[in-house]
Scaffold this active site. Structure first.
Site, mmCIF file in Angstrom:
data_model
loop_
_atom_site.group_PDB
_atom_site.id
_atom_site.type_symbol
_atom_site.label_atom_id
_atom_site.label_comp_id
_atom_site.label_asym_id
_atom_site.label_seq_id
_atom_site.Cartn_x
_atom_site.Cartn_y
_atom_site.Cartn_z
ATOM 1 N N SER A 159 0.839 -1.200 0.000
ATOM 2 C CA SER A 159 0.000 0.000 0.000
ATOM 3 C C SER A 159 0.870 1.245 0.000
ATOM 4 O O SER A 159 2.098 1.166 0.121
ATOM 5 C CB SER A 159 -0.922 0.013 1.232
ATOM 6 O OG SER A 159 -0.176 0.307 2.403
ATOM 7 N N SER A 181 0.903 3.667 2.281
ATOM 8 C CA SER A 181 0.913 4.334 3.592
ATOM 9 C C SER A 181 2.287 4.838 4.004
ATOM 10 O O SER A 181 2.393 5.688 4.881
ATOM 11 C CB SER A 181 0.369 3.390 4.671
ATOM 12 O OG SER A 181 1.273 2.338 4.913
ATOM 13 N N LYS A 215 5.037 0.226 9.268
ATOM 14 C CA LYS A 215 4.900 1.628 9.672
ATOM 15 C C LYS A 215 6.192 2.061 10.365
ATOM 16 O O LYS A 215 7.117 1.277 10.553
ATOM 17 C CB LYS A 215 3.728 1.824 10.643
ATOM 18 C CG LYS A 215 2.391 1.250 10.200
ATOM 19 C CD LYS A 215 1.744 2.011 9.065
ATOM 20 C CE LYS A 215 0.393 1.378 8.701
ATOM 21 N NZ LYS A 215 -0.187 1.988 7.486
ATOM 22 N N SER A 257 -3.011 6.695 5.889
ATOM 23 C CA SER A 257 -2.356 5.602 6.604
ATOM 24 C C SER A 257 -3.257 5.104 7.719
ATOM 25 O O SER A 257 -3.670 5.871 8.593
ATOM 26 C CB SER A 257 -1.012 6.074 7.190
ATOM 27 O OG SER A 257 -0.422 5.055 7.971
#
Length: 235
Positions: A41, A43, A104, A195
């Site tokens: 993704s 994010s 993350k 995100s």
């Protein structure tokens, strides 16, 4: 039809043994040393782009059940544990989706108070320094789109780039105060307006900015991430 000779059978057995050892070695390396990871993704844009490949170091933080395929391990917690540093980019399993790998950045450490006000990250009541730089040209959706970009510098000196696609008025640009429980970590994506991270709360009503959140039950899929759920830092 001619039967295979003893020499042919020996060659087949040697080939089979080679393949078996190759599979065993690959499983051992993937489980205990490095695991490949594909970015699914956007994010972590601009740091990591959709489709990027990287390796996750399994040795950096020690081992938990999530270090092993399908979470199969005869123990809980971590062994040979080491703590992540603020600013590390980490692959982990979020408490609300233990079957999916997330990636993350570690923003909050145990005991920290994390808040975002007007797009500015605040750690323990102190605004984090950020400096506007050239726009990031995002082509992840096909068409090039210019997005506001900053260099953010965390209290330990780690600098990284972030983007604010909606400026400082996005849904997660003003948050309550998150009090990170002991043994947990607070994660944020570098693509701050796109995100699903530790900032996201359950439900559709935005909590007041002066509310303190320390109960994981109030947060959505990611929430506070226990140390046990960390797989390792991206390399």
């Amino acid at each position: 039809m001619a039967k295979p000779s003893s020499g042919d059978l020996r060659e087949l057995w040697e080939l089979a043994k080679t393949l078996i050892w190759a599979v065993v070695i690959a499983i051992v390396v993937r489980t205990f040393a490095f695991e490949p990871f594909n970015i699914p993704s956007g994010s972590m844009i601009p740091t990591l782009l959709v489709g990027d490949y990287l390796f996750v170091s399994k040795t950096a933080y020690g081992y938990s059940r999530f270090s092993f395929p399908w979470g199969l391990a005869p123990f809980h917690g971590r062994i040979w544990a080491d703590e992540p540093k603020r600013g590390d980019v980490v692959v982990f399993r979020p408490p609300g989706d233990l079957d999916t790998d997330f990636i993350k950045r570690v923003i909050g450490l145990p005991g920290d108070r994390i808040q975002v006000k007007g797009g500015i990250l605040q750690i323990n009541g102190t605004p984090v320094k950020r400096e506007k730089v050239e726009d990031f040209i995002d082509t992840s959706s096909g068409e090039p789109v210019a997005k506001i970009q900053y260099v953010e510098t965390l209290p330990n000196g780690v600098s990284h780039r972030i983007i604010e696609a909606s400026g400082d008025t996005g849904q997660l640009d003003n948050t309550p105060i998150y009090v990170v429980p002991q043994g947990d970590y607070f994660m944020m994506g570098d693509n701050r307006d796109d995100s699903n991270d530790s900032r996201v709360w359950k439900g559709y009503v935005e909590p007041p900015l002066d509310q303190e959140i320390s109960d994981p039950a109030l947060l959505d899929k990611v929430g506070f991430v226990p140390a046990e759920n960390l797989i390792g830092p991206a390399k």
